[in-house]
Design an enzyme around this catalytic site. Structure first.
Site, PDB file in Angstrom:
ATOM      1  CD  GLU A   1      35.417  32.024  38.152  1.00  0.00           C
ATOM      2  OE1 GLU A   1      34.723  30.980  38.147  1.00  0.00           O
ATOM      3  OE2 GLU A   1      36.588  32.073  37.740  1.00  0.00           O
TER       4      GLU A   1
ATOM      5  CD  GLU B   1      44.185  41.306  39.502  1.00  0.00           C
ATOM      6  OE1 GLU B   1      43.048  40.805  39.570  1.00  0.00           O
ATOM      7  OE2 GLU B   1      45.075  40.862  38.770  1.00  0.00           O
TER       8      GLU B   1
HETATM    9  N1  THU Z   1      41.228  36.842  37.087  1.00  0.00           N
HETATM   10  C1  THU Z   1      41.540  37.733  38.073  1.00  0.00           C
HETATM   11  O1  THU Z   1      40.988  37.656  39.181  1.00  0.00           O
HETATM   12  N2  THU Z   1      42.476  38.672  37.830  1.00  0.00           N
HETATM   13  C2  THU Z   1      43.148  38.804  36.646  1.00  0.00           C
HETATM   14  O2  THU Z   1      43.919  39.748  36.489  1.00  0.00           O
HETATM   15  C3  THU Z   1      42.991  37.789  35.609  1.00  0.00           C
HETATM   16  C4  THU Z   1      41.829  36.875  35.762  1.00  0.00           C
HETATM   17  C5  THU Z   1      40.217  35.816  37.351  1.00  0.00           C
HETATM   18  C6  THU Z   1      38.924  35.967  36.595  1.00  0.00           C
HETATM   19  C7  THU Z   1      38.393  34.556  36.576  1.00  0.00           C
HETATM   20  O3  THU Z   1      37.658  34.340  37.772  1.00  0.00           O
HETATM   21  C8  THU Z   1      39.639  33.685  36.629  1.00  0.00           C
HETATM   22  O4  THU Z   1      40.708  34.538  36.981  1.00  0.00           O
HETATM   23  C9  THU Z   1      39.966  33.008  35.310  1.00  0.00           C
HETATM   24  O5  THU Z   1      40.027  33.926  34.277  1.00  0.00           O
END
Ligand code: THU
Length: 152
Positions: free
Chosen positions: A62, A73
């Site tokens: 993030e 992913e």
């Molecule tokens: N997130 C992922 O890592 N992969 C996904 O396919 C969906 C969302 C993460 C992004 C963010 O850091 C957190 O999940 C909440 O949205």
């Protein structure tokens, strides 16, 4: 618990699961532990298995500028491409939440670049596999590399 036992009604589990699944889950969990998710506090780990047999793990990264956030992913796919692999054979996604965590739309599109519709995606929680789905189920009628084929 080994982590790959089936969950009733999940459609996935040990019976049809490849032997590499436990290692993939371990790698995804290891990545999840390193997730940088101070804003959502939603940690995700992913592991892709390439056609070469090599495993690539990733976590969400993030950013204080929220839209800059990178999905788990995406991190795993980037590591795979940087190492020279171009084919994804299967994917494990692990979260700590109560619900199975399917890949977001952007990640489905990224997976489509390197995998066909039969590629299996294992959605896992702390207890193991919760749901098994194919990429084609999650992203039917995908826009992919073949869509760009032009007459010569
Ligand atoms: N997130 C992922 O890592 N992969 C996904 O396919 C969906 C969302 C993460 C992004 C963010 O850091 C957190 O999940 C909440 O949205």
């Amino acid at each position: 618990m080994s982590g790959v036992e089936p969950v009733a009604g999940s459609g996935g589990g040990a019976a049809g699961a490849p032997p590499q699944l436990q290692e993939m889950l371990d790698r995804a969990r290891g990545a999840l532990a390193n997730a940088h998710a101070p804003y959502s506090r939603f940690r995700i780990g992913a592991c892709v298995r390439a056609g070469s047999g090599r495993l690539y793990a990733g976590c969400n990264v993030e950013n204080a500028s929220f839209p800059v956030t990178q999905c788990a992913e995406n991190t795993a796919i980037g590591a795979m491409v940087a190492a020279g692999d171009r084919q994804i054979v299967e994917v494990v996604i692990v979260t700590e939440g109560a619900e199975p965590c399917p890949p977001c739309g952007r990640c489905r599109q990224q997976l489509t670049e390197f995998a066909g519709p039969d590629m299996r995606i294992y959605l896992c929680g702390p207890e193991g596999v919760r749901v098994t789905a194919t990429l084609g189920e999650l992203l039917p009628m995908a826009f992919g590399p073949r869509t760009l084929t032009r007459p010569t």
